[in-house]
Design a protein around this motif. Structure first.
Motif, PDB file in Angstrom:
ATOM      1  N   LEU A 271      40.975  29.506  42.739  1.00  0.00           N
ATOM      2  CA  LEU A 271      41.810  28.374  42.321  1.00  0.00           C
ATOM      3  C   LEU A 271      42.638  28.691  41.078  1.00  0.00           C
ATOM      4  CD1 LEU A 271      39.035  25.657  42.702  1.00  0.00           C
ATOM      5  CD2 LEU A 271      40.751  26.266  44.378  1.00  0.00           C
ATOM      6  N   GLY A 272      42.830  29.925  40.804  1.00  0.00           N
ATOM      7  CA  GLY A 272      43.562  30.318  39.606  1.00  0.00           C
ATOM      8  C   GLY A 272      43.022  31.660  39.159  1.00  0.00           C
ATOM      9  N   ARG A 273      43.441  32.094  38.004  1.00  0.00           N
ATOM     10  CA  ARG A 273      43.049  33.437  37.558  1.00  0.00           C
ATOM     11  C   ARG A 273      41.540  33.542  37.322  1.00  0.00           C
ATOM     12  NH1 ARG A 273      46.716  35.850  32.922  1.00  0.00           N
ATOM     13  NH2 ARG A 273      48.330  35.356  34.418  1.00  0.00           N
ATOM     14  N   ASN A 274      40.985  32.535  36.680  1.00  0.00           N
ATOM     15  CA  ASN A 274      39.566  32.644  36.314  1.00  0.00           C
ATOM     16  C   ASN A 274      38.655  31.643  37.018  1.00  0.00           C
ATOM     17  OD1 ASN A 274      40.082  34.725  34.435  1.00  0.00           O
ATOM     18  ND2 ASN A 274      40.880  33.174  33.030  1.00  0.00           N
ATOM     19  N   ARG A 275      39.221  30.924  37.983  1.00  0.00           N
ATOM     20  CA  ARG A 275      38.399  29.906  38.642  1.00  0.00           C
ATOM     21  C   ARG A 275      38.211  30.230  40.109  1.00  0.00           C
ATOM     22  NH1 ARG A 275      39.828  24.013  38.684  1.00  0.00           N
ATOM     23  NH2 ARG A 275      37.866  23.880  39.792  1.00  0.00           N
ATOM     24  N   LYS A 276      36.963  30.171  40.513  1.00  0.00           N
ATOM     25  CA  LYS A 276      36.720  30.363  41.939  1.00  0.00           C
ATOM     26  C   LYS A 276      35.592  29.442  42.391  1.00  0.00           C
ATOM     27  CE  LYS A 276      33.572  34.291  41.547  1.00  0.00           C
ATOM     28  NZ  LYS A 276      33.247  35.628  41.998  1.00  0.00           N
ATOM     29  N   VAL A 277      35.647  29.082  43.652  1.00  0.00           N
ATOM     30  CA  VAL A 277      34.609  28.222  44.221  1.00  0.00           C
ATOM     31  C   VAL A 277      33.992  28.966  45.408  1.00  0.00           C
ATOM     32  CG1 VAL A 277      34.156  26.056  45.439  1.00  0.00           C
ATOM     33  CG2 VAL A 277      35.782  26.097  43.542  1.00  0.00           C
ATOM     34  N   VAL A 278      32.680  29.136  45.339  1.00  0.00           N
ATOM     35  CA  VAL A 278      31.990  29.781  46.462  1.00  0.00           C
ATOM     36  C   VAL A 278      31.649  28.675  47.461  1.00  0.00           C
ATOM     37  CG1 VAL A 278      30.039  31.211  47.170  1.00  0.00           C
ATOM     38  CG2 VAL A 278      31.079  31.543  44.916  1.00  0.00           C
ATOM     39  N   ALA A 279      32.431  28.585  48.508  1.00  0.00           N
ATOM     40  CA  ALA A 279      32.231  27.510  49.493  1.00  0.00           C
ATOM     41  C   ALA A 279      31.140  27.868  50.486  1.00  0.00           C
ATOM     42  CB  ALA A 279      33.543  27.242  50.228  1.00  0.00           C
ATOM     43  N   LEU A 280      30.953  29.158  50.693  1.00  0.00           N
ATOM     44  CA  LEU A 280      29.908  29.619  51.615  1.00  0.00           C
ATOM     45  C   LEU A 280      29.369  30.944  51.089  1.00  0.00           C
ATOM     46  CD1 LEU A 280      29.270  27.925  54.097  1.00  0.00           C
ATOM     47  CD2 LEU A 280      30.513  29.555  55.493  1.00  0.00           C
ATOM     48  N   ASN A 281      28.032  31.042  51.037  1.00  0.00           N
ATOM     49  CA  ASN A 281      27.435  32.205  50.391  1.00  0.00           C
ATOM     50  C   ASN A 281      26.469  32.945  51.330  1.00  0.00           C
ATOM     51  OD1 ASN A 281      26.595  33.975  48.397  1.00  0.00           O
ATOM     52  ND2 ASN A 281      25.076  32.544  47.558  1.00  0.00           N
TER      53      ASN A 281
END
Lengths: 254, 259
Positions: free
Chosen positions: B15-25
């Motif tokens: 979601l940007g340079r330093n943002r991420k969302v792990v939706a499935l792991n």
């Protein structure tokens, strides 16, 4: 081709249901219908005025329709979430973009044909026989509109609607002013700016090539060779734009 | 041999340079031929992301999906799948029969077959009397039912349903459940995503519980109840999620203490 046609016919059908087509059509017909009244203001005869205004109207309103139809073709499917059901079916993303392109080309054609018929009818009502030069000009305008639509469709696969609208109209204006741009580049002495200018001039679609209305209005014949070359130039741009659209849409998550 | 196999499937949204969302792991599960496999989980647990990955709508960050020996992007695999999205949206200017015809044509079905299937499916979902009514005049329940019918137009081997009873009244819910059981008896394999526990409990052979992008547990419901010493599915659901959350909280506080 079967699946491309299914998507194309649905795109065409969807565009027919939208008010955009009819509003543009009515405004364009009113503009052409009233063009003869302006001959009192201009020092030109009535037929020249009708031809000039009609060609400009078909191009301008066709461009608006091409841009908005192409944007709606991709983002409309995503916003309404109909894209999920489409992409879960046995179609490739290439089928999707090709179908959208064919569908929007048909709606642009329908719009151009309806306005052209009105224009030709107006000429006939003035006892003027529409010559082949008029049809040559109409053909080039249609190819130009397909170019505008294909470029907008390609940009729609990776950019936002707002950016695409601004970009496509900017390109439409700049593409129609390439002669002035060339003069500007020619006058520049700085090698870097000259090189950059040349590069930009090569990449920007030269919509001015498709404008032969000045010749047609005054009765000058345009060679078939020019028509052929210009059409080919347009088709190359369209092919590249559609391929770019397919490339980006294959990578796009929806 | 499973009809559908998911191996180490992960999806990360940047979601940007330093943002991420792990939706499935790193999710692993298999769906066997002829079963109804239920995917359970609270909102935002990764259920819909998982289904979108299975359908090739999203691209996995890691992992593999095998659908009857084919990749999820393979047109041949998609020919055997029927899909009902959550809150289905269709072209509202089309009638129910036109929607079915449109999707049937995308499957390359003949006109005659489309006509026969359309008649059969409209009757099946009780929309045979809607005639020339366009979808813009459909109620939410009717839209859900036409969605279900369109997911069956190709007589699929695997049916993927995302919250199929959302918006349905109690009678509609029961009819859908009965239909799912009928489809299972007819040999269909069904992957059902839902947060209605009672619905899953009544129709599913096996279940998988998702939470925060992780697959917490999977198996036959009776076995899982036994394993977690739970009284019912609701109890099992709460226990697995609470166990995961407390373990995650503990790990977080231990990491903070080390730092």
């Amino acid at each position: 081709m079967g699946k491309v046609w299914v998507i194309a016919s649905n795109t065409f059908r969807e565009a027919l249901r939208k008010k955009t087509l009819y509003i543009l059509l009515v405004v364009a017909l009113v503009a052409i219908g009233t063009s003869r009244f302006f001959s009192f203001l201009a020092a030109q005869d009535e037929l020249k005025m009708i031809k000039d205004v009609s060609f400009a109207t078909i191009e301008f309103f066709g461009a608006i329709l091409a841009i908005f139809t192409a944007i709606g073709a991709v983002s409309g499917e995503i916003e309404k979430k109909t894209i999920y059901t489409l992409l879960s079916k046995p179609i490739t993303r290439r089928n999707f973009i090709l179908g959208k392109f064919v569908g929007q080309s048909l709606i642009i054609l329908l719009n151009a044909v309806l306005i052209s018929l009105f224009f030709i009818g107006l000429l006939i009502s003035k006892k003027a026989v529409p010559d082949i030069e008029i049809y040559k000009s109409l053909l080039l305008i249609y190819v130009e509109l397909l170019m505008i639509g294909s470029i907008t469709l390609a940009v729609a696969t990776f950019a936002t609607d707002a950016f695409n609208i601004i970009f496509s109209f900017f390109l439409f204006i700049v593409g129609n002013l390439t002669v002035y741009f060339k003069q500007l580049v020619d006058r520049t002495e700085n090698i870097v700016f000259k090189g950059l200018g040349e590069m930009v001039r090569t990449v920007i679609p030269n919509y001015e090539n498709f404008n032969i209305r000045d010749q047609v209005v005054v009765g000058v014949s345009v060679s078939w060779k020019y028509i052929g070359q210009t059409t080919l130039y347009g088709l190359i741009y369209i092919t590249i734009a559609v391929l770019i659209g397919i490339y980006f849409f294959q990578k796009r998550e929806v | 041999m499973p009809l559908l196999k998911v191996t180490d499937l992960s999806k990360v949204f940047y979601l940007g340079r330093n943002r991420k969302v792990v939706a499935l792991n790193k999710v692993n599960f298999e769906v066997e031929d002829g079963e109804i496999f239920g995917i359970l989980g609270p909102n935002g647990s990764g259920k819909t992301t998982c289904l979108k990955l299975l359908l090739g709508i999203l691209f996995p960050t890691e992992g593999e999906i095998d659908i009857m020996g084919k990749s999820q992007f393979d047109v041949e695999a998609k020919e055997k799948i029927g899909f009902l999205p959550e809150n289905p949206y269709y072209y509202e200017y089309l009638t129910g029969a036109e929607v079915l015809s449109f999707y049937g044509r995308l499957f390359g079905m003949s006109k005659g077959l489309i006509k026969d299937r359309t008649e059969y499916l409209l009757k099946l979902v009780n929309l045979q009397d809607t005639g020339k009514l366009s979808l813009r005049h459909y109620s939410k329940g009717m839209l859900e039912r036409i969605g279900l019918a369109s997911s069956l137009i190709n007589d699929p081997k695997i049916l993927i349903l995302d919250e199929p009873t959302t918006g349905l009244d109690p009678i509609g819910c029961k009819e859908t459940r009965d239909l799912l059981i009928k489809l299972k008896e007819a040999g269909k394999t069904i992957l059902l995503s839902s947060h209605f526990l009672s619905e899953v409990e009544r129709v599913c052979s096996r279940i998988a519980i998702f939470h925060r992008g992780n697959l917490l547990t999977t198996g036959v419901l009776a076995d899982l109840l036994n394993q977690y010493q739970a009284e019912n599915l609701e109890d099992l659901f709460v226990k697995t999620i609470e166990t995961f959350d407390s373990a995650a909280e503990k790990e977080k506080s231990e990491t903070a203490a080390v730092q």
